[in-house]
Write an enzyme that holds these catalytic residues in place. Sequence first.
Site, PDB file in Angstrom:
ATOM      1  CB  SER A  60      35.132 114.855  -2.028  1.00 46.44           C
ATOM      2  OG  SER A  60      36.194 114.991  -2.949  1.00 46.44           O
ATOM      3  N   GLY A  61      33.436 112.583  -3.211  1.00 46.92           N
ATOM      4  CA  GLY A  61      33.006 111.787  -4.353  1.00 46.92           C
ATOM      5  C   GLY A  61      31.587 112.156  -4.707  1.00 46.92           C
ATOM      6  N   GLY A  62      30.929 111.257  -5.458  1.00 51.71           N
ATOM      7  CA  GLY A  62      29.563 111.514  -5.866  1.00 51.71           C
ATOM      8  C   GLY A  62      28.612 111.629  -4.690  1.00 51.71           C
ATOM      9  CG  ASP A  86      28.833 100.847  -3.009  1.00 43.13           C
ATOM     10  OD1 ASP A  86      29.341 100.109  -3.885  1.00 43.13           O
ATOM     11  OD2 ASP A  86      29.159 102.036  -2.855  1.00 43.13           O
TER      12      ASP A  86
END
EC number: 2.7.11.1
Length: 310
Positions: free
Chosen positions: A38-40, A167
């Site tokens: 999980s992350g932003g 990215d």
Amino acid sequence: MLDKRIVDVRLDQLEILKAKNGKEHFEKQYTMGNLLGSGGFGSVYSGHRISDGQKVAIKQISRDRIQQWSKMPGEVNPVPNEIALLQSLGGGSGSVPGHRGIIRMLDWFEIPGQEYLIVFEKPQHCQDLFDFITERGALDESLARRFLKQVIEAVQFCHSKGIVHRDIKDENILVDTRTGDIKVIDFGSGATLKDSMYTDFEGTRVYSPPEWILYHKYHALPLTVWSLGVLLYDMVCGDIPFEQDTDIVKAKPSFNKRISNDCRSLICSCLSYNPGDRPSLEQILQHPWMMESSVDNGDLQEESKIKPSL
């Protein structure tokens, strides 16, 4: 935080995969398992397709985290930009063939007013390049060369479809630990490719170039090449070259590992302060270091004792 906006994505002549509104439609087709990360961007879960048992990865994104939206033919409402980009790269049931070096979207679902669920293929025996380097340490130049070539080929495919990833980093590259094949993942920061300046950036700061740090604007191709230079340094030295903004804008990496002159030359070229001095993707592929031979599948299988994380 960036203003939410709609980004038009050209998807003409594609058969668009339409969302099946409501979680009940998702649950009839897929089962969601354990949390993978999980992350932003949201959260990613393991899962499988009920019809045939195929293993999948399921990305869950809350509506309030979505910064860019796109209009897609056949859809009444805008969809998250990531879905439109993945569709144009061969995801879903569209007619565009995909690329072996890019993760494939299998399906997507809208949970009205709450979130989106994006279903991806889940390659077996894979772990991300960040973990690969963490567990193995700095890579041999031959293996780094092989990985970089595959990443560039995947990026070139994206550009041919009018898409820039924005990215590129070790965490967004999956490595098949048996074969050495890679897949680029996570198009959440992606955008349509254009010749003019970009003034927004949602990628990873330590992979961003001096022009973004100093002026908050950049062109897509020099940005991509800079991130490839950071990635190559990361692979052959075992860590990224810059942690602080002050170091990024100096654009002078220090080499704490013994690497070949040709490899050092390519890294420094990609990490040129002036965007115009950076090579094109084609020039990188023609660099003397890139023209040397790389390890084959058997060499990687023999050396790799790493337990896949995915």
